[in-house]
Design a protein around this motif. Sequence first.
Motif, short mmCIF file in Angstrom:
data_model
loop_
_atom_site.label_atom_id
_atom_site.label_comp_id
_atom_site.label_asym_id
_atom_site.label_seq_id
_atom_site.Cartn_x
_atom_site.Cartn_y
_atom_site.Cartn_z
N ILE A 63 0.91 -1.22 0.07
CA ILE A 63 0.00 -0.06 -0.05
C ILE A 63 0.84 1.15 -0.01
CG2 ILE A 63 -1.71 1.48 1.40
CD1 ILE A 63 -2.86 -1.33 2.06
N ASN B 294 2.43 1.81 -3.59
CA ASN B 294 1.19 2.25 -4.51
C ASN B 294 0.84 3.64 -4.11
OD1 ASN B 294 -0.85 1.37 -6.45
ND2 ASN B 294 -2.20 1.97 -4.91
N LEU C 226 1.41 6.60 -6.93
CA LEU C 226 0.31 7.37 -7.42
C LEU C 226 0.42 8.41 -7.11
CD1 LEU C 226 -3.42 6.09 -6.96
CD2 LEU C 226 -2.88 8.50 -6.39
N ILE D 220 -17.11 15.26 -7.45
CA ILE D 220 -16.49 14.48 -8.71
C ILE D 220 -17.79 13.78 -9.14
CG2 ILE D 220 -15.89 12.60 -7.02
CD1 ILE D 220 -13.80 13.45 -10.21
N GLN D 221 -18.78 13.23 -8.19
CA GLN D 221 -19.80 12.32 -8.90
C GLN D 221 -20.87 13.23 -9.73
OE1 GLN D 221 -20.69 8.92 -8.36
NE2 GLN D 221 -21.98 9.77 -10.09
N THR E 231 -18.95 13.84 -12.78
CA THR E 231 -19.01 12.63 -13.68
C THR E 231 -20.40 12.35 -14.33
OG1 THR E 231 -17.73 11.33 -12.35
CG2 THR E 231 -19.09 9.88 -13.42
N ARG F 268 -6.38 18.59 -12.12
CA ARG F 268 -6.70 17.07 -12.28
C ARG F 268 -5.80 16.35 -11.48
NH1 ARG F 268 -5.16 13.53 -16.83
NH2 ARG F 268 -6.95 11.87 -16.67
N GLU G 34 -7.16 14.02 -8.02
CA GLU G 34 -7.10 12.47 -7.79
C GLU G 34 -6.54 12.16 -6.76
OE1 GLU G 34 -5.67 10.53 -11.26
OE2 GLU G 34 -5.24 8.81 -10.22
N VAL H 144 -9.10 12.60 -3.78
CA VAL H 144 -10.07 11.49 -3.60
C VAL H 144 -9.34 10.21 -3.41
CG1 VAL H 144 -11.27 9.85 -5.22
CG2 VAL H 144 -11.15 12.39 -5.70
N TYR H 145 -8.18 10.09 -3.69
CA TYR H 145 -7.31 8.90 -3.29
C TYR H 145 -7.14 8.80 -1.87
CZ TYR H 145 -3.52 5.55 -2.48
OH TYR H 145 -2.64 4.46 -2.33
N ALA I 250 -10.26 8.19 0.23
CA ALA I 250 -10.69 6.78 0.38
C ALA I 250 -10.22 6.09 1.49
CB ALA I 250 -10.36 6.32 -0.95
N PHE I 251 -9.07 6.39 2.14
CA PHE I 251 -8.52 5.60 3.24
C PHE I 251 -8.55 6.49 4.58
CE2 PHE I 251 -6.44 4.32 -0.70
CZ PHE I 251 -6.61 2.77 -0.67
N THR J 239 -15.96 3.51 -0.53
CA THR J 239 -14.90 4.04 -0.89
C THR J 239 -14.89 4.21 -2.45
OG1 THR J 239 -13.52 2.08 -1.04
CG2 THR J 239 -13.65 3.49 1.18
N PRO J 240 -13.91 5.29 -3.06
CA PRO J 240 -13.88 5.40 -4.38
C PRO J 240 -13.02 4.43 -4.93
CG PRO J 240 -12.80 7.20 -3.00
CD PRO J 240 -13.50 6.42 -2.17
N ILE K 19 -12.27 7.86 -12.55
CA ILE K 19 -12.63 7.52 -10.90
C ILE K 19 -14.06 7.22 -10.99
CG2 ILE K 19 -13.07 9.00 -9.08
CD1 ILE K 19 -10.40 10.36 -9.71
N VAL L 174 -16.88 7.06 -7.63
CA VAL L 174 -16.86 7.16 -6.36
C VAL L 174 -17.47 6.12 -5.69
CG1 VAL L 174 -17.05 9.78 -6.52
CG2 VAL L 174 -19.15 8.46 -6.48
N GLU M 192 -6.75 1.39 -9.46
CA GLU M 192 -5.71 2.17 -9.00
C GLU M 192 -5.54 2.24 -7.72
OE1 GLU M 192 -4.37 5.76 -10.93
OE2 GLU M 192 -2.51 5.01 -10.77
N PHE M 193 -6.68 2.44 -6.80
CA PHE M 193 -6.68 2.59 -5.38
C PHE M 193 -6.46 1.51 -4.68
CE2 PHE M 193 -9.43 6.73 -5.84
CZ PHE M 193 -8.41 7.17 -6.59
#
Lengths: 257, 112
Positions: free
Chosen positions: A3, A6, A10, A57-58, A61, A114, A118, A121-122, A125-126, B61-62, B75, B77, B99-100
């Motif tokens: 992790i 990665n 990233l 982001i949603q 999208t 951009r 990312e 968002v990444y 996520a954690f 999680t995304p 991406i 979400v 990728e995550f």
Amino acid sequence: MSILLNSLLLVLREVLEAAVLLGLLWNYSKLARLPTRWVVPAGLAGIVIAICYAAGIQLITDLWDGTGQEWISSMLHFAVYLPVVLLVGALYRPVNTRLLVAAMVLIFISASIREGSEIVVYIGAFMDAPSVKGAVFSGALIGAGIGISCGVLVSTFLGTLRAHQARFWVGLLLVFVASGMMLQAVALLDQASLIGHSTKAYDLEFLISEDSVLGRLLYAVFGYDSQPTWLQLGVYLGSLTVALGVVLVAKRIPNNG
Amino acid sequence: MTSTKSLRLFSLLVLGITFSAGVNAVPEYLITIKNHLFVPGVLEIPANTKVKLIIVNKDSTPEEFESYELNREKIVVGGGKISIFIGPLAPGEYPFFGEFNPRTAQGMVLVK
């Protein structure tokens, strides 16, 4: 892949592009004797907009029948390329100072949105995963540190060159970075089926795999694609030709001023 | 006059080529992300056919759908949905990953 590694790769990939661009723009400012006061406000604006972009982001999208991410990202790539053409031309022709500063601000903010979004968002996520949060944050910090260091190295190296050499390399690197973004923009439009299909031009995976560290770094800085389509290749070569053509014309036309 | 007509025809032709892919209906395939895994892990699609992948993320999680072979990156979400067009592709294997969470989120498009 762990992790931490990665996370490091990233974030490095995302930060590297912005850091190298900033290093190039910093040297450009020095060469063109432009103020560098724009850097901090542009950096802050880029971070704030990137956070807003990540938060929405949603919504993004879902725009334009689900193609919002592709549309906006490709527009951000165009927003880097076009000002770069102006900047490289202005290396050899006098152009309004405010216009040049505005171009640099637009380039840096567009690149930051951009890539920065990312990362946001990444990492987001954690945030609620205590078992891996430490590794993700550590990797992100190391990746960001390496990326920023690379940007500083590029900037420092260019700063050691003589003015005419620095002008050549800053211009050339800006053109290649920006043309790589045009190549990526075509891939995004293809992903959303906004352009017609084009077949693969060639395959360089055996030489430099996109999955390798070198491939990822080349992708980050120069938009390297081991398997581009003919359309991507055409747009890339066209972008290079236009930008380098502008430089040649700017150099050849006598300066009336 | 002639040049104006030619220009209009050329513009229509360019627009037609550019947007034809978006107008035609394409077959859709569903991929679900659950517990950082792609389901199905192997998705079979027909050769030489453009398809639309619909990726639904059932995790909170995304994730980022990415594939070097397919030249795709997007991406999605937590609890969200995205669509990605791929192809027409030659027969073969086209791996993709999240990728995550690349350790677990691995998959492949099998083109036959």
